[in-house]
Write an enzyme that holds these catalytic residues in place. Structure first.
Site, PDB file in Angstrom:
ATOM      1  N   ASN A   7       5.147   6.474  13.232  1.00  0.00           N
ATOM      2  CA  ASN A   7       5.520   6.384  11.828  1.00  0.00           C
ATOM      3  C   ASN A   7       5.342   7.783  11.245  1.00  0.00           C
ATOM      4  O   ASN A   7       4.220   8.214  10.957  1.00  0.00           O
ATOM      5  CB  ASN A   7       4.603   5.366  11.134  1.00  0.00           C
ATOM      6  CG  ASN A   7       4.928   5.205   9.659  1.00  0.00           C
ATOM      7  OD1 ASN A   7       5.736   5.954   9.098  1.00  0.00           O
ATOM      8  ND2 ASN A   7       4.296   4.237   9.034  1.00  0.00           N
ATOM      9  N   ARG A  99       9.441   3.963  13.199  1.00  0.00           N
ATOM     10  CA  ARG A  99       9.731   3.387  11.892  1.00  0.00           C
ATOM     11  C   ARG A  99      10.708   4.346  11.208  1.00  0.00           C
ATOM     12  O   ARG A  99      10.413   5.539  11.071  1.00  0.00           O
ATOM     13  CB  ARG A  99       8.448   3.281  11.080  1.00  0.00           C
ATOM     14  CG  ARG A  99       8.729   2.857   9.668  1.00  0.00           C
ATOM     15  CD  ARG A  99       7.499   2.931   8.808  1.00  0.00           C
ATOM     16  NE  ARG A  99       7.836   2.443   7.478  1.00  0.00           N
ATOM     17  CZ  ARG A  99       7.379   2.999   6.362  1.00  0.00           C
ATOM     18  NH1 ARG A  99       6.572   4.036   6.400  1.00  0.00           N
ATOM     19  NH2 ARG A  99       7.711   2.500   5.188  1.00  0.00           N
ATOM     20  N   HIS A 189       9.810  -2.137   2.946  1.00  0.00           N
ATOM     21  CA  HIS A 189       8.726  -2.967   3.519  1.00  0.00           C
ATOM     22  C   HIS A 189       9.307  -4.102   4.367  1.00  0.00           C
ATOM     23  O   HIS A 189       8.630  -5.109   4.604  1.00  0.00           O
ATOM     24  CB  HIS A 189       7.863  -3.628   2.419  1.00  0.00           C
ATOM     25  CG  HIS A 189       6.884  -2.701   1.757  1.00  0.00           C
ATOM     26  ND1 HIS A 189       6.431  -2.941   0.492  1.00  0.00           N
ATOM     27  CD2 HIS A 189       6.272  -1.572   2.182  1.00  0.00           C
ATOM     28  CE1 HIS A 189       5.573  -1.985   0.150  1.00  0.00           C
ATOM     29  NE2 HIS A 189       5.462  -1.145   1.162  1.00  0.00           N
ATOM     30  N   HIS A 217       3.613  -8.125  -0.419  1.00  0.00           N
ATOM     31  CA  HIS A 217       2.984  -6.984   0.264  1.00  0.00           C
ATOM     32  C   HIS A 217       2.381  -6.107  -0.831  1.00  0.00           C
ATOM     33  O   HIS A 217       3.093  -5.406  -1.562  1.00  0.00           O
ATOM     34  CB  HIS A 217       4.022  -6.206   1.081  1.00  0.00           C
ATOM     35  CG  HIS A 217       3.430  -5.030   1.798  1.00  0.00           C
ATOM     36  ND1 HIS A 217       3.335  -4.954   3.170  1.00  0.00           N
ATOM     37  CD2 HIS A 217       2.863  -3.904   1.328  1.00  0.00           C
ATOM     38  CE1 HIS A 217       2.741  -3.829   3.506  1.00  0.00           C
ATOM     39  NE2 HIS A 217       2.445  -3.174   2.393  1.00  0.00           N
ATOM     40  N   LEU A 218       1.052  -6.170  -0.956  1.00  0.00           N
ATOM     41  CA  LEU A 218       0.358  -5.419  -2.005  1.00  0.00           C
ATOM     42  C   LEU A 218      -0.545  -4.370  -1.355  1.00  0.00           C
ATOM     43  O   LEU A 218      -1.604  -4.704  -0.817  1.00  0.00           O
ATOM     44  CB  LEU A 218      -0.478  -6.369  -2.879  1.00  0.00           C
ATOM     45  CG  LEU A 218       0.247  -7.601  -3.448  1.00  0.00           C
ATOM     46  CD1 LEU A 218      -0.710  -8.459  -4.269  1.00  0.00           C
ATOM     47  CD2 LEU A 218       1.451  -7.200  -4.285  1.00  0.00           C
ATOM     48  N   ASN A 220      -0.738   0.372  -1.227  1.00  0.00           N
ATOM     49  CA  ASN A 220      -0.412   1.509  -2.104  1.00  0.00           C
ATOM     50  C   ASN A 220       0.990   1.345  -2.652  1.00  0.00           C
ATOM     51  O   ASN A 220       1.249   1.569  -3.821  1.00  0.00           O
ATOM     52  CB  ASN A 220      -0.525   2.823  -1.331  1.00  0.00           C
ATOM     53  CG  ASN A 220      -1.960   3.274  -1.260  1.00  0.00           C
ATOM     54  OD1 ASN A 220      -2.713   3.121  -2.232  1.00  0.00           O
ATOM     55  ND2 ASN A 220      -2.364   3.785  -0.116  1.00  0.00           N
ATOM     56  N   ARG A 250       3.346   4.427  -8.453  1.00  0.00           N
ATOM     57  CA  ARG A 250       4.726   4.191  -8.915  1.00  0.00           C
ATOM     58  C   ARG A 250       4.725   3.179 -10.052  1.00  0.00           C
ATOM     59  O   ARG A 250       3.982   2.193 -10.017  1.00  0.00           O
ATOM     60  CB  ARG A 250       5.605   3.656  -7.782  1.00  0.00           C
ATOM     61  CG  ARG A 250       5.806   4.638  -6.661  1.00  0.00           C
ATOM     62  CD  ARG A 250       6.795   4.084  -5.625  1.00  0.00           C
ATOM     63  NE  ARG A 250       6.629   4.764  -4.360  1.00  0.00           N
ATOM     64  CZ  ARG A 250       6.481   4.144  -3.194  1.00  0.00           C
ATOM     65  NH1 ARG A 250       6.494   2.834  -3.125  1.00  0.00           N
ATOM     66  NH2 ARG A 250       6.342   4.843  -2.101  1.00  0.00           N
ATOM     67  N   ASP A 292      -6.369   3.802  -6.515  1.00  0.00           N
ATOM     68  CA  ASP A 292      -7.016   2.981  -5.488  1.00  0.00           C
ATOM     69  C   ASP A 292      -7.595   1.691  -6.115  1.00  0.00           C
ATOM     70  O   ASP A 292      -8.482   1.750  -6.966  1.00  0.00           O
ATOM     71  CB  ASP A 292      -8.142   3.824  -4.858  1.00  0.00           C
ATOM     72  CG  ASP A 292      -8.723   3.164  -3.635  1.00  0.00           C
ATOM     73  OD1 ASP A 292      -8.497   3.650  -2.527  1.00  0.00           O
ATOM     74  OD2 ASP A 292      -9.436   2.145  -3.806  1.00  0.00           O
ATOM     75  N   MET A 293      -7.086   0.575  -5.694  1.00  0.00           N
ATOM     76  CA  MET A 293      -7.482  -0.698  -6.307  1.00  0.00           C
ATOM     77  C   MET A 293      -8.978  -0.986  -6.146  1.00  0.00           C
ATOM     78  O   MET A 293      -9.626  -1.492  -7.059  1.00  0.00           O
ATOM     79  CB  MET A 293      -6.653  -1.841  -5.707  1.00  0.00           C
ATOM     80  CG  MET A 293      -6.898  -3.163  -6.348  1.00  0.00           C
ATOM     81  SD  MET A 293      -6.554  -3.156  -8.122  1.00  0.00           S
ATOM     82  CE  MET A 293      -4.848  -3.680  -8.152  1.00  0.00           C
ATOM     83  N   GLY A 341      -3.007  -3.864   2.037  1.00  0.00           N
ATOM     84  CA  GLY A 341      -4.421  -3.522   1.833  1.00  0.00           C
ATOM     85  C   GLY A 341      -5.065  -4.308   0.704  1.00  0.00           C
ATOM     86  O   GLY A 341      -6.202  -4.783   0.825  1.00  0.00           O
ATOM     87  N   ASN A 345      -7.321  -7.875   1.353  1.00  0.00           N
ATOM     88  CA  ASN A 345      -8.754  -7.613   1.173  1.00  0.00           C
ATOM     89  C   ASN A 345      -9.350  -8.005  -0.173  1.00  0.00           C
ATOM     90  O   ASN A 345     -10.560  -8.123  -0.287  1.00  0.00           O
ATOM     91  CB  ASN A 345      -9.035  -6.121   1.386  1.00  0.00           C
ATOM     92  CG  ASN A 345      -8.750  -5.694   2.807  1.00  0.00           C
ATOM     93  OD1 ASN A 345      -9.311  -6.249   3.737  1.00  0.00           O
ATOM     94  ND2 ASN A 345      -7.846  -4.744   2.988  1.00  0.00           N
ATOM     95  N   GLU A 396       3.083  -4.175  11.081  1.00  0.00           N
ATOM     96  CA  GLU A 396       4.417  -3.591  11.276  1.00  0.00           C
ATOM     97  C   GLU A 396       4.554  -2.970  12.668  1.00  0.00           C
ATOM     98  O   GLU A 396       5.622  -3.020  13.275  1.00  0.00           O
ATOM     99  CB  GLU A 396       4.664  -2.522  10.206  1.00  0.00           C
ATOM    100  CG  GLU A 396       4.891  -3.124   8.826  1.00  0.00           C
ATOM    101  CD  GLU A 396       4.506  -2.187   7.701  1.00  0.00           C
ATOM    102  OE1 GLU A 396       3.300  -2.103   7.391  1.00  0.00           O
ATOM    103  OE2 GLU A 396       5.399  -1.542   7.153  1.00  0.00           O
TER     104      GLU A 396
HETATM  105  P1  AMP Z   1      -2.410  -0.079   2.099  1.00  0.00           P
HETATM  106  O1  AMP Z   1      -1.398   0.844   1.491  1.00  0.00           O
HETATM  107  O2  AMP Z   1      -1.811  -1.356   2.581  1.00  0.00           O
HETATM  108  O3  AMP Z   1      -3.297   0.592   3.095  1.00  0.00           O
HETATM  109  O4  AMP Z   1      -3.393  -0.530   0.899  1.00  0.00           O
HETATM  110  C1  AMP Z   1      -4.179   0.392   0.197  1.00  0.00           C
HETATM  111  C2  AMP Z   1      -4.744  -0.280  -1.054  1.00  0.00           C
HETATM  112  O5  AMP Z   1      -5.551  -1.390  -0.660  1.00  0.00           O
HETATM  113  C3  AMP Z   1      -5.622   0.644  -1.895  1.00  0.00           C
HETATM  114  O6  AMP Z   1      -5.354   0.470  -3.263  1.00  0.00           O
HETATM  115  C4  AMP Z   1      -7.017   0.124  -1.578  1.00  0.00           C
HETATM  116  O7  AMP Z   1      -7.937   0.346  -2.608  1.00  0.00           O
HETATM  117  C5  AMP Z   1      -6.728  -1.361  -1.441  1.00  0.00           C
HETATM  118  N1  AMP Z   1      -7.849  -2.052  -0.804  1.00  0.00           N
HETATM  119  C6  AMP Z   1      -8.284  -1.957   0.483  1.00  0.00           C
HETATM  120  N2  AMP Z   1      -9.394  -2.708   0.640  1.00  0.00           N
HETATM  121  C7  AMP Z   1      -9.667  -3.284  -0.550  1.00  0.00           C
HETATM  122  C8  AMP Z   1     -10.685  -4.156  -1.039  1.00  0.00           C
HETATM  123  N3  AMP Z   1     -11.658  -4.591  -0.255  1.00  0.00           N
HETATM  124  N4  AMP Z   1     -10.626  -4.538  -2.336  1.00  0.00           N
HETATM  125  C9  AMP Z   1      -9.664  -4.099  -3.157  1.00  0.00           C
HETATM  126  N5  AMP Z   1      -8.668  -3.271  -2.759  1.00  0.00           N
HETATM  127  C10 AMP Z   1      -8.679  -2.870  -1.478  1.00  0.00           C
END
Ligand code: AMP
Length: 414
Positions: A7, A99, A189, A217-218, A220, A250, A292-293, A341, A345, A396
């Protein structure tokens, strides 16, 4: 077969080596022999390599381009430090799966790469100017370093959405713009949503044609997909990945008139506004803190930060709106599935997305949701929920490896 899954981003290369038995595809018999991430390509790169069952190895090295990065990966794979039993020499690599972000209208499924396919991916550069060039660099580097004898396969992020009906992919713009420039919804995605449809079918014991779900799909990047009879019939990302849900940086959906308004009020150029919408908006823009969530949840809980809460509330409300919209057009769905992510999670986000939707048949079991082990799949709906609510970790890379095996074996590619 040993498949190198690549990727390639603008300054990153992610990889996995997946060992797959062509006779037992889809049985979960694959082995992950190794994985890694090379970041900041173009300067002093950060490198993480991890072989199966070993601790990750981190290092830095000057890598001037993608070819250097892939060369580094290939050297490591066969090195004694990597200790990958099944790979002693590069000739033990059977194929490469890439990819590729944009396949336009041309590529509706994965394909074995030849000169015509490379030209086709080049034609799509105008649709994905940041992504397709990096994907092509990866393809050319592999041709160069592994030789033409090692087959390569392109797996497109857009391909799963090639089944969108006209009513989903056309915008309410003058029709000639679609004819002249192919301005339409492509969706992204796709490999993740396709995996979710496949996995859901597997978990529930359903034929692909019986899979009717809303896939969320939630991560970044975020997108929703309405999957009817196993096919994508609508999705929230559009002509580019900017449309739809609120994402890390975004904006997702905004009124297009804001662009002109900002241009006159703030004196920003079109390019600057595009950068703002893609890189400085979303969770980052609303909170003013982070994209970052996980960090936002902490700010909200520990510091009662108002804008962190606001960003999360906007995020969840937008997801709710798409779930409602897709359930409305699907004429029957069985499940809402969380992945990515955040989706995999964060029990907090899942709970807030599902809150107040029990009237339409979506009722979360708070205990199941809270106690589902992080990163694991499972059902989190209440027993009397009309729709199931599921969490399924996406994969993926597995889809790319499976498609690569099928394409190389001359079967239908996926
Ligand atoms: P990804 O792009 O699929 O790797 O997802 C990244 C996102 O997932 C970021 O916003 C991370 O903060 C969020 N994330 C990963 N682990 C957790 C968690 N335990 N609680 C809340 N958000 C998470």
């Amino acid at each position: 077969m040993n498949i190198l899954v690549l990727n390639c981003g603008s300054s990153t290369v992610k990889f996995q080596i997946i060992q797959s038995d062509p006779e037992r595809l889809e049985n979960g018999s694959e082995r992950r022999l190794a994985s890694g991430l090379l970041e900041r390509i173009g300067s002093q790169a950060l490198i993480t390599f991890k072989a199966e069952g070993q601790t990750p190895h981190k290092s830095t090295a000057p890598l001037k381009d993608h070819r250097d990065a892939i060369d580094q990966i290939l050297r490591w794979i066969v090195s004694p430090e990597a200790k990958i039993d099944s790979i002693r020499a590069l000739s033990d690599l059977d194929a490469v799966g890439h990819r590729v972000v944009h396949g336009g209208e041309k590529f509706q499924k994965s394909v074995l790469i030849d000169k015509k396919v490379v030209a086709g991916i080049e034609d799509c550069i105008e649709l994905a100017p940041l992504h397709n060039p990096a994907n092509l660099k990866g393809i050319r580097a592999c041709q160069d370093l592994l030789g033409e004898g090692v087959p390569q396969v392109a797996v497109f992020d857009t391909a799963f959405h090639s089944t969108l009906p006209e009513t989903a992919y056309l915008y309410g713009l003058p029709y000639h713009l679609y004819l002249r420039h192919r301005i339409r919804r492509y969706g992204f995605h796709g490999t993740s949503h396709r995996y979710i449809a496949f996995k859901y079918g597997q978990v529930m014991g359903l034929e692909p044609k019986d899979v009717n779900i809303v896939s969320l799909h939630l991560g970044n990047g975020c997108s929703a997909c309405a999957i009817k009879n196993g096919r994508s019939i609508d999705t929230s990302m559009g002509f580019t990945p900017l449309e739809g849900l609120i994402m890390g940086t975004r904006s997702g959906d905004v009124d297009p008139s804001i662009v002109d308004f900002l241009h006159s009020k703030e004196g920003l150029s079109i390019v600057e506004i595009d950068t703002m919408l893609n890189k400085q908006s979303g969770l980052l823009g609303v909170s003013g803190l982070t994209s970052d969530m996980r960090e936002l949840e902490q700010e909200e809980t520990h510091n009662q930060d108002r804008r962190a809460r606001l960003a999360i509330d906007l995020f969840c409300r937008r997801v709710q709106k798409y779930v409602g919209a897709y359930l409305a057009i699907m004429n029957g769905a069985d499940s809402v599935v969380f992945t990515g992510g955040i989706g995999q999670n964060s029990d907090v986000i899942r709970q807030r997305v599902c809150a107040g939707m029990d009237w339409l048949g979506l009722k979360l079991d708070e205990h199941k949701n809270r106690t589902l082990p992080r990163g694991e799949g499972g059902e989190i709906s209440a027993d009397d929920s009309k729709l199931k609510i599921m969490v399924l970790p996406t994969d993926e890379e597995l889809m790319i490896a499976q498609d690569t095996v099928r394409c190389v074996a001359g079967a239908r590619c996926g």
